[in-house]
Design a protein around this motif. Structure first.
Motif, PDB file in Angstrom:
ATOM      1  N   ASP A  79    -101.778 -23.150 -40.698  1.00  0.00           N
ATOM      2  CA  ASP A  79    -102.448 -22.724 -39.465  1.00  0.00           C
ATOM      3  C   ASP A  79    -102.896 -21.273 -39.617  1.00  0.00           C
ATOM      4  O   ASP A  79    -102.091 -20.353 -39.533  1.00  0.00           O
ATOM      5  CB  ASP A  79    -101.485 -22.872 -38.289  1.00  0.00           C
ATOM      6  N   ASP A  81    -105.253 -19.976 -37.637  1.00  0.00           N
ATOM      7  CA  ASP A  81    -105.930 -19.604 -36.391  1.00  0.00           C
ATOM      8  C   ASP A  81    -105.006 -19.083 -35.297  1.00  0.00           C
ATOM      9  O   ASP A  81    -105.367 -18.167 -34.562  1.00  0.00           O
ATOM     10  CB  ASP A  81    -106.713 -20.812 -35.856  1.00  0.00           C
ATOM     11  N   SER A  82    -103.840 -19.687 -35.165  1.00  0.00           N
ATOM     12  CA  SER A  82    -102.937 -19.307 -34.075  1.00  0.00           C
ATOM     13  C   SER A  82    -102.314 -17.938 -34.326  1.00  0.00           C
ATOM     14  O   SER A  82    -101.789 -17.677 -35.410  1.00  0.00           O
ATOM     15  CB  SER A  82    -101.824 -20.349 -33.917  1.00  0.00           C
ATOM     16  N   ALA A  83    -102.348 -17.094 -33.327  1.00  0.00           N
ATOM     17  CA  ALA A  83    -101.822 -15.734 -33.483  1.00  0.00           C
ATOM     18  C   ALA A  83    -100.352 -15.736 -33.881  1.00  0.00           C
ATOM     19  O   ALA A  83     -99.901 -14.863 -34.623  1.00  0.00           O
ATOM     20  CB  ALA A  83    -102.018 -14.954 -32.188  1.00  0.00           C
ATOM     21  N   ALA A  84     -99.590 -16.736 -33.412  1.00  0.00           N
ATOM     22  CA  ALA A  84     -98.154 -16.779 -33.695  1.00  0.00           C
ATOM     23  C   ALA A  84     -97.834 -17.358 -35.073  1.00  0.00           C
ATOM     24  O   ALA A  84     -96.689 -17.287 -35.516  1.00  0.00           O
ATOM     25  CB  ALA A  84     -97.439 -17.602 -32.628  1.00  0.00           C
ATOM     26  N   SER A  85     -98.823 -17.904 -35.783  1.00  0.00           N
ATOM     27  CA  SER A  85     -98.584 -18.518 -37.085  1.00  0.00           C
ATOM     28  C   SER A  85     -98.253 -17.464 -38.134  1.00  0.00           C
ATOM     29  O   SER A  85     -98.836 -16.370 -38.150  1.00  0.00           O
ATOM     30  CB  SER A  85     -99.826 -19.306 -37.526  1.00  0.00           C
ATOM     31  N   VAL A  88    -101.541 -16.747 -40.011  1.00  0.00           N
ATOM     32  CA  VAL A  88    -102.760 -16.403 -39.282  1.00  0.00           C
ATOM     33  C   VAL A  88    -103.617 -15.455 -40.120  1.00  0.00           C
ATOM     34  O   VAL A  88    -103.108 -14.519 -40.746  1.00  0.00           O
ATOM     35  CB  VAL A  88    -102.433 -15.779 -37.910  1.00  0.00           C
ATOM     36  N   TYR A 101    -102.400  -9.778 -28.363  1.00  0.00           N
ATOM     37  CA  TYR A 101    -101.221 -10.561 -28.752  1.00  0.00           C
ATOM     38  C   TYR A 101    -100.079  -9.648 -29.196  1.00  0.00           C
ATOM     39  O   TYR A 101    -100.280  -8.670 -29.915  1.00  0.00           O
ATOM     40  CB  TYR A 101    -101.590 -11.512 -29.897  1.00  0.00           C
ATOM     41  N   THR A 183    -100.069  -8.326 -36.045  1.00  0.00           N
ATOM     42  CA  THR A 183     -99.420  -9.635 -36.173  1.00  0.00           C
ATOM     43  C   THR A 183     -97.910  -9.514 -36.404  1.00  0.00           C
ATOM     44  O   THR A 183     -97.182 -10.490 -36.245  1.00  0.00           O
ATOM     45  CB  THR A 183    -100.015 -10.426 -37.359  1.00  0.00           C
TER      46      THR A 183
END
Length: 273
Positions: A79, A81-85, A88, A101, A183
């Protein structure tokens, strides 16, 4: 009379005609001619022949392998795309969503001054990497920059713009919402010996060389490699590493992929599109 019969026989012999024989009642009947209908013969039973074994079909020869196409990296299940990945991908073309975020953070256990924070997975990997480097070359790792929130990045970026102009600032500092530091997965580091802090010369130190060679073993990549600004958008930063996890870091190392953009297949990000 006898003389007449002799004469007649002589005439017949001369003309080539034979006298027709009168059939005798006691003779066997003549064989039927070809034009006569023949009775259907009774079939004579014959021994049933054993069936011939089926011919063995030879397996078709395997087709010659086609020339292998250049191996493309596989990002299945990753993943970006997801900020929490943990994987990312953030760059000049891919901002964080949402822009402000904020991840869950823990203090960095090998921070230079104790005032740094990263995601929990990152801190555990940093501690292991520092211990491994210490065992190899007698020098560990200090982190001197880690998580920066949206507001802090805005402050830093505006300061660079005021000092150097926006074009120059964009080569060394990310605009707010586009920073990997936000991040909680990226850090700036140096060897505990302190040589070449925040300088490209760090790449030539024992600590810098060790990081370049072994960071992948701990789930990190050198995020902005030398000479690849056209892909990443930033000049060489041998001190800036990014945690992507052991699986991705290993895949990049084994496939000889230098940048996260190339691994993810998202295209180059030399500037803000």
């Amino acid at each position: 009379m006898r003389r007449v019969m002799v004469v007649l026989a002589t005439v017949l012999l001369v003309s080539g005609c034979a006298p027709v024989a009168t059939p005798d009642a006691s003779s066997s009947p003549a064989s039927p001619t070809a034009s006569s209908a023949s009775p259907t013969p009774t079939p004579t039973p014959t021994a049933t022949a054993a069936p011939e074994p089926a011919a063995t079909t030879e397996p078709a020869a395997a087709p010659a392998p086609a020339t292998a196409a250049p191996q493309q990296p596989s990002t299945a299940g990753v993943d970006i795309d997801s900020a929490a990945s943990l994987q990312v991908l953030v760059n000049k073309r891919r901002p964080l969503v949402p822009a402000d975020y904020q991840p869950v953070l823990v203090p960095v256990s090998i921070a230079q001054d104790g005032d740094e924070a990263v995601r929990p997975e990152v801190d555990a990997a940093l501690a292991q990497m520092s211990a491994a480097m210490q065992a190899d070359i007698g020098e560990g790792i200090h982190v001197f920059s880690s998580y920066r929130g949206y507001a802090r990045q805005t402050q830093l970026y505006n300061g660079y713009v005021a000092q150097y102009g926006q074009a120059q600032a964009d080569t060394t500092s990310a605009r707010p919402g586009h920073s990997e530091h936000q991040t909680g997965l990226s850090v700036d580091l140096m060897g505990t010996g302190g040589a070449c802090r925040l300088d490209v010369c760090f790449g030539g130190t024992a600590a810098g060389r060790w990081i370049a060679e072994h960071a992948w073993e701990h789930g990190f990549i050198v995020r902005y490699p030398d000479g690849l600004q056209g892909i990443t958008g930033y000049h060489f930063e041998p001190w800036h590493v990014r945690f992507v996890g052991a699986e991705v870091a290993t895949a990049m190392h084994e496939q000889g992929i230098a940048t996260f953009e190339e691994y993810a297949g998202t295209g180059n990000a030399p500037d803000y599109g």
